[in-house]
Design a protein around this motif. Structure first.
Motif, PDB file in Angstrom:
ATOM      1  N   CYS A  13       0.759  -0.849   0.395  1.00 36.60           N
ATOM      2  CA  CYS A  13      -0.246  -0.146   0.058  1.00 36.60           C
ATOM      3  C   CYS A  13       0.457   1.318  -0.256  1.00 36.60           C
ATOM      4  O   CYS A  13       0.307   2.098  -0.751  1.00 36.60           O
ATOM      5  N   GLY A  14       2.126   1.334   0.380  1.00 39.28           N
ATOM      6  CA  GLY A  14       2.697   2.129   0.354  1.00 39.28           C
ATOM      7  C   GLY A  14       3.312   3.182   1.688  1.00 39.28           C
ATOM      8  O   GLY A  14       3.783   4.801   1.684  1.00 39.28           O
ATOM      9  N   ASN A  15       2.215   3.021   2.113  1.00 41.11           N
ATOM     10  CA  ASN A  15       1.913   4.104   4.023  1.00 41.11           C
ATOM     11  C   ASN A  15       2.994   3.887   4.102  1.00 41.11           C
ATOM     12  O   ASN A  15       3.586   4.791   5.335  1.00 41.11           O
ATOM     13  N   CYS A  16       3.880   3.255   4.728  1.00 39.51           N
ATOM     14  CA  CYS A  16       5.124   2.928   5.508  1.00 39.51           C
ATOM     15  C   CYS A  16       6.268   3.568   4.876  1.00 39.51           C
ATOM     16  O   CYS A  16       7.307   4.210   5.147  1.00 39.51           O
ATOM     17  N   VAL A  17       6.092   3.193   3.327  1.00 42.61           N
ATOM     18  CA  VAL A  17       7.531   4.121   2.780  1.00 42.61           C
ATOM     19  C   VAL A  17       6.868   5.535   2.607  1.00 42.61           C
ATOM     20  O   VAL A  17       7.458   6.718   2.926  1.00 42.61           O
ATOM     21  N   SER A  18       5.290   6.424   2.149  1.00 43.28           N
ATOM     22  CA  SER A  18       6.068   7.370   1.980  1.00 43.28           C
ATOM     23  C   SER A  18       5.301   8.163   4.242  1.00 43.28           C
ATOM     24  O   SER A  18       6.104   8.837   4.308  1.00 43.28           O
ATOM     25  N   LEU A  19       5.183   6.996   4.102  1.00 39.76           N
ATOM     26  CA  LEU A  19       5.380   7.713   5.730  1.00 39.76           C
ATOM     27  C   LEU A  19       7.170   8.115   6.602  1.00 39.76           C
ATOM     28  O   LEU A  19       7.329   8.520   7.431  1.00 39.76           O
ATOM     29  N   THR A  20       7.693   7.915   6.313  1.00 41.97           N
ATOM     30  CA  THR A  20       8.714   7.506   6.563  1.00 41.97           C
ATOM     31  C   THR A  20      10.195   7.972   5.393  1.00 41.97           C
ATOM     32  O   THR A  20      11.276   7.848   5.648  1.00 41.97           O
ATOM     33  N   GLU A  21       9.642   8.204   4.328  1.00 44.51           N
ATOM     34  CA  GLU A  21       9.805   9.407   3.398  1.00 44.51           C
ATOM     35  C   GLU A  21      11.168   8.627   2.720  1.00 44.51           C
ATOM     36  O   GLU A  21      11.683   9.179   2.236  1.00 44.51           O
ATOM     37  N   GLY A  22      10.629   7.254   2.378  1.00 40.26           N
ATOM     38  CA  GLY A  22      12.145   6.116   1.972  1.00 40.26           C
ATOM     39  C   GLY A  22      13.031   6.147   3.106  1.00 40.26           C
ATOM     40  O   GLY A  22      13.792   6.388   2.154  1.00 40.26           O
ATOM     41  N   GLU A  23      12.901   6.361   4.060  1.00 34.65           N
ATOM     42  CA  GLU A  23      14.277   6.889   4.877  1.00 34.65           C
ATOM     43  C   GLU A  23      14.727   5.136   5.709  1.00 34.65           C
ATOM     44  O   GLU A  23      15.460   5.017   5.803  1.00 34.65           O
ATOM     45  N   ILE A  24      13.680   4.735   5.656  1.00 35.72           N
ATOM     46  CA  ILE A  24      13.647   3.363   7.189  1.00 35.72           C
ATOM     47  C   ILE A  24      12.891   2.259   5.648  1.00 35.72           C
ATOM     48  O   ILE A  24      13.162   0.938   5.538  1.00 35.72           O
ATOM     49  N   PHE A  25      11.525   2.647   5.143  1.00 34.85           N
ATOM     50  CA  PHE A  25      10.861   1.756   4.169  1.00 34.85           C
ATOM     51  C   PHE A  25      11.066   1.794   2.851  1.00 34.85           C
ATOM     52  O   PHE A  25      10.979   2.970   2.732  1.00 34.85           O
ATOM     53  N   ASP A  26      11.001   0.995   1.899  1.00 32.42           N
ATOM     54  CA  ASP A  26      11.213   1.649  -0.137  1.00 32.42           C
ATOM     55  C   ASP A  26      11.062   0.298  -0.391  1.00 32.42           C
ATOM     56  O   ASP A  26      10.556  -1.013  -0.167  1.00 32.42           O
ATOM     57  N   ALA A  48       8.896   5.557  12.973  1.00 34.52           N
ATOM     58  CA  ALA A  48       9.133   3.734  12.957  1.00 34.52           C
ATOM     59  C   ALA A  48       7.712   3.020  13.118  1.00 34.52           C
ATOM     60  O   ALA A  48       7.184   2.206  12.556  1.00 34.52           O
ATOM     61  N   LYS A  49       7.543   3.309  14.622  1.00 32.79           N
ATOM     62  CA  LYS A  49       6.611   3.013  15.897  1.00 32.79           C
ATOM     63  C   LYS A  49       5.237   3.413  14.929  1.00 32.79           C
ATOM     64  O   LYS A  49       4.115   2.934  15.061  1.00 32.79           O
ATOM     65  N   ASP A  50       5.169   4.307  14.458  1.00 33.51           N
ATOM     66  CA  ASP A  50       3.824   4.913  13.798  1.00 33.51           C
ATOM     67  C   ASP A  50       3.660   3.866  12.362  1.00 33.51           C
ATOM     68  O   ASP A  50       2.147   3.861  12.381  1.00 33.51           O
ATOM     69  N   ALA A  51       4.766   3.263  11.847  1.00 33.04           N
ATOM     70  CA  ALA A  51       4.492   2.895  10.867  1.00 33.04           C
ATOM     71  C   ALA A  51       3.861   1.947  10.956  1.00 33.04           C
ATOM     72  O   ALA A  51       2.835   1.374  10.637  1.00 33.04           O
ATOM     73  N   ILE A  52       4.146   0.306  11.724  1.00 33.88           N
ATOM     74  CA  ILE A  52       4.411  -0.552  13.046  1.00 33.88           C
ATOM     75  C   ILE A  52       2.947   0.068  12.711  1.00 33.88           C
ATOM     76  O   ILE A  52       2.048  -1.203  12.348  1.00 33.88           O
ATOM     77  N   VAL A  53       2.209   0.903  13.323  1.00 36.35           N
ATOM     78  CA  VAL A  53       0.601   0.930  14.010  1.00 36.35           C
ATOM     79  C   VAL A  53       0.065   0.834  13.563  1.00 36.35           C
ATOM     80  O   VAL A  53      -0.916   0.923  12.893  1.00 36.35           O
ATOM     81  N   GLN A  54       0.504   2.084  12.007  1.00 38.23           N
ATOM     82  CA  GLN A  54      -0.631   2.168  10.741  1.00 38.23           C
ATOM     83  C   GLN A  54      -0.443   1.380   9.875  1.00 38.23           C
ATOM     84  O   GLN A  54      -1.641   1.177   8.624  1.00 38.23           O
ATOM     85  N   CYS A  55       0.287   0.234   9.690  1.00 38.55           N
ATOM     86  CA  CYS A  55       0.032  -0.814   8.703  1.00 38.55           C
ATOM     87  C   CYS A  55      -0.918  -1.007   8.132  1.00 38.55           C
ATOM     88  O   CYS A  55      -1.863  -2.120   9.425  1.00 38.55           O
ATOM     89  N   PRO A  56      -1.743  -1.367   7.222  1.00 37.96           N
ATOM     90  CA  PRO A  56      -2.891  -1.660   7.631  1.00 37.96           C
ATOM     91  C   PRO A  56      -3.426  -3.204   7.629  1.00 37.96           C
ATOM     92  O   PRO A  56      -4.085  -4.120   8.103  1.00 37.96           O
ATOM     93  N   THR A  57      -2.112  -4.345   8.137  1.00 36.90           N
ATOM     94  CA  THR A  57      -2.296  -5.556   7.735  1.00 36.90           C
ATOM     95  C   THR A  57      -1.889  -5.738   8.712  1.00 36.90           C
ATOM     96  O   THR A  57      -0.700  -7.204   8.447  1.00 36.90           O
ATOM     97  N   GLU A  58      -0.765  -5.043   9.808  1.00 41.17           N
ATOM     98  CA  GLU A  58       0.282  -5.433  10.352  1.00 41.17           C
ATOM     99  C   GLU A  58       1.412  -6.097   9.864  1.00 41.17           C
ATOM    100  O   GLU A  58       1.708  -7.329  10.699  1.00 41.17           O
ATOM    101  N   ALA A  59       2.297  -5.534   9.325  1.00 45.42           N
ATOM    102  CA  ALA A  59       2.753  -6.117   8.013  1.00 45.42           C
ATOM    103  C   ALA A  59       3.949  -5.905   9.012  1.00 45.42           C
ATOM    104  O   ALA A  59       5.241  -6.977   8.604  1.00 45.42           O
TER     105      ALA A  59
END
Ligand code: SF4
Length: 68
Positions: A13-26, A48-59
């Protein structure tokens, strides 16, 4: 902290990528997210913790130190 994307759960979905501006996930070549850093820089841990919480599939999981 260290983070890992569970490949089978990620829907790209790309949420973690945009949330971390490509600095942690890509995205990888499969269009799925992956962690691009071995250790998350301290100033990005909250993000990073926000990305964990906000991932829609808990991936995204935090890799505990003892699991190294
Ligand atoms: S937020 Fe979750 S499902 Fe979306 S790209 Fe990141 S790991 Fe994959």
């Amino acid at each position: 902290m260290k983070v890992n994307v569970i490949k089978d759960k990620c829907i790209g979905c790309g949420n973690c990528v945009s949330l971390t501006e490509g600095e942690i996930f890509d995205f990888n070549e499969e269009g799925l997210a992956e962690a691009i850093v071995d250790v998350v820089p301290e100033d990005l841990e909250d993000t990073a913790k926000d990305a964990i919480v906000q991932c829609p599939t808990e991936a995204i999981e935090e890799v505990k130190e003892e699991e190294k």
